[in-house]
Design a protein around this motif. Structure first.
Motif, PDB file in Angstrom:
ATOM      1  N   THR A 194      32.861  72.160   6.961  1.00 18.45           N
ATOM      2  CA  THR A 194      34.218  71.912   7.453  1.00 18.45           C
ATOM      3  C   THR A 194      34.512  72.733   8.698  1.00 18.45           C
ATOM      4  O   THR A 194      34.378  73.959   8.687  1.00 18.45           O
ATOM      5  CB  THR A 194      35.249  72.253   6.359  1.00 18.45           C
ATOM      6  N   ASN A 209      37.044  74.577  10.673  1.00 18.37           N
ATOM      7  CA  ASN A 209      38.186  75.177   9.974  1.00 18.37           C
ATOM      8  C   ASN A 209      39.071  76.026  10.885  1.00 18.37           C
ATOM      9  O   ASN A 209      39.170  77.238  10.740  1.00 18.37           O
ATOM     10  CB  ASN A 209      37.671  76.006   8.792  1.00 18.37           C
ATOM     11  N   PRO A 216      42.521  74.667  11.429  1.00 16.24           N
ATOM     12  CA  PRO A 216      43.495  73.569  11.344  1.00 16.24           C
ATOM     13  C   PRO A 216      44.765  73.797  12.160  1.00 16.24           C
ATOM     14  O   PRO A 216      45.431  72.836  12.559  1.00 16.24           O
ATOM     15  CB  PRO A 216      43.813  73.497   9.844  1.00 16.24           C
ATOM     16  N   GLU A 217      45.090  75.067  12.439  1.00 14.80           N
ATOM     17  CA  GLU A 217      46.313  75.350  13.192  1.00 14.80           C
ATOM     18  C   GLU A 217      46.234  74.851  14.637  1.00 14.80           C
ATOM     19  O   GLU A 217      47.260  74.668  15.307  1.00 14.80           O
ATOM     20  CB  GLU A 217      46.610  76.851  13.170  1.00 14.80           C
ATOM     21  N   LEU A 259      44.102  72.056  15.340  1.00 17.87           N
ATOM     22  CA  LEU A 259      43.381  70.797  15.153  1.00 17.87           C
ATOM     23  C   LEU A 259      41.872  70.984  15.352  1.00 17.87           C
ATOM     24  O   LEU A 259      41.186  70.127  15.885  1.00 17.87           O
ATOM     25  CB  LEU A 259      43.925  69.719  16.101  1.00 17.87           C
ATOM     26  N   ASN A 260      41.385  72.151  14.896  1.00 18.61           N
ATOM     27  CA  ASN A 260      39.962  72.471  14.916  1.00 18.61           C
ATOM     28  C   ASN A 260      39.364  72.435  16.321  1.00 18.61           C
ATOM     29  O   ASN A 260      38.194  72.068  16.512  1.00 18.61           O
ATOM     30  CB  ASN A 260      39.190  71.537  13.969  1.00 18.61           C
ATOM     31  N   GLY A 288      36.753  67.931   9.216  1.00 15.61           N
ATOM     32  CA  GLY A 288      37.661  68.913   9.781  1.00 15.61           C
ATOM     33  C   GLY A 288      38.765  69.244   8.805  1.00 15.61           C
ATOM     34  O   GLY A 288      39.212  68.386   8.032  1.00 15.61           O
ATOM     35  N   ALA A 289      39.201  70.490   8.824  1.00 19.29           N
ATOM     36  CA  ALA A 289      40.310  70.902   7.951  1.00 19.29           C
ATOM     37  C   ALA A 289      41.636  70.410   8.522  1.00 19.29           C
ATOM     38  O   ALA A 289      41.799  70.269   9.734  1.00 19.29           O
ATOM     39  CB  ALA A 289      40.329  72.426   7.825  1.00 19.29           C
ATOM     40  N   GLY A 290      42.580  70.136   7.638  1.00 12.88           N
ATOM     41  CA  GLY A 290      43.922  69.789   8.076  1.00 12.88           C
ATOM     42  C   GLY A 290      44.032  68.379   8.638  1.00 12.88           C
ATOM     43  O   GLY A 290      43.412  67.440   8.140  1.00 12.88           O
ATOM     44  N   ARG A 291      44.795  68.239   9.740  1.00  6.54           N
ATOM     45  CA  ARG A 291      45.184  66.918  10.235  1.00  6.54           C
ATOM     46  C   ARG A 291      44.209  66.307  11.239  1.00  6.54           C
ATOM     47  O   ARG A 291      44.453  65.189  11.709  1.00  6.54           O
ATOM     48  CB  ARG A 291      46.571  66.999  10.889  1.00  6.54           C
ATOM     49  N   CYS A 302      38.419  67.285  15.324  1.00  5.44           N
ATOM     50  CA  CYS A 302      38.243  68.284  16.380  1.00  5.44           C
ATOM     51  C   CYS A 302      38.910  67.754  17.638  1.00  5.44           C
ATOM     52  O   CYS A 302      38.518  66.707  18.168  1.00  5.44           O
ATOM     53  CB  CYS A 302      36.767  68.567  16.634  1.00  5.44           C
TER      54      CYS A 302
END
Length: 253
Positions: free
Chosen positions: A11, A13, A15-16, A18-19, A49-52, A55
């Motif tokens: 992953t 990581n 996410p804050e 958007l990777n 990718g983490a979150g929304r 990359c």
């Protein structure tokens, strides 16, 4: 990196942001890929990718610091986004949200690509005054054909998952929130039902034969076929079918 059913899930990581990619992150990703390839317990790899987002490209903090900072950002040649193509094991990308710039290169560097419906994909290079980076001028035409590769690279426009599937850029479109689970299920099916030696050989064949004349590719294929007839995996596959059980193929060492 975590394991599920002989599948390594790697992953991105941050996410804050958007990777968005940094050099340490690129180096860590490359190490994780190599570790997965060397691990006998891993038979397939999923990257996500983490979150929304998957990359959103290179970290803007790097881009805003000028040309020398961008040069320092570049991964070593051994860690470039095409690393996944050089592994023995199949690599499946599970993408959602923004897939931009170097993120596009990482997605395309995977063997199989799944995208959720909210995915938005852009090469972006032409809109930043850049060139087709990371070997994409070679790889993208081989994935979608020269006309679509030129259109995506020249325009730098954003396309959605459905268009990406229509032109062959991604293999499967999933509902939001399901892309990782579907990618892992696909990879787990490869891990459970396919010979690791066959997967490695076929992957190597396909990428090597892109640069070979047809006659040379055919001759090499016949050599590999002859060797496979005496290999343990064919005997195991046939025995498993007779016994109506899953095959017990040996891992890569």
């Amino acid at each position: 990196m975590r394991h599920q059913r002989s599948v390594a899930v790697i992953t991105l990581n941050r996410p804050e942001v958007l990777n968005a990619m940094t050099r340490p992150m690129a180096e860590a990703y490359a190490r994780a890929l190599r570790d997965a390839d060397a691990d006998p317990g891993v038979r397939a790899v999923v990257v996500t990718g983490a979150g929304r987002g998957f990359c959103a490209g290179a970290d803007l903090g790097v881009l805003n610091e000028g040309a020398d900072a961008v040069r320092r950002f570049l991964p070593d040649s051994k860690d470039l986004p095409d690393l996944a193509l050089r592994l023995r094991k199949p690599v499946v990308a599970a993408v959602s949200g923004p897939v931009v710039g170097i993120g596009f290169a990482y997605m395309l560097g995977s063997d199989i690509r799944f995208a959720s419906r909210e995915t938005r994909i852009s090469t972006s290079f032409a809109r930043l005054g850049l060139v087709a980076e990371y070997g994409l001028s070679w790889l993208l035409p081989r994935v979608v054909g020269t006309p679509w590769a030129l259109e995506l690279l020249l325009s730098g426009r954003t396309i959605d998952a459905e268009e990406a599937a229509r032109i062959g850029l991604v293999h499967r479109v999933t509902e939001p929130g399901e892309v990782l689970s579907e990618a892992v299920d696909y990879a787990a099916d490869l891990a459970a039902g396919c010979s690791p030696s066959s997967l490695a050989a076929i992957k190597a064949q396909v990428y090597a034969d892109l640069a070979r004349p047809r006659e040379e590719a055919l001759a090499r294929t016949l050599e590999l076929m002859d060797a496979s007839f005496d290999g343990p995996d064919l005997a195991e596959a046939l025995l498993a079918r007779r016994q109506k059980r899953p095959p017990a193929f040996q891992p890569l060492r």
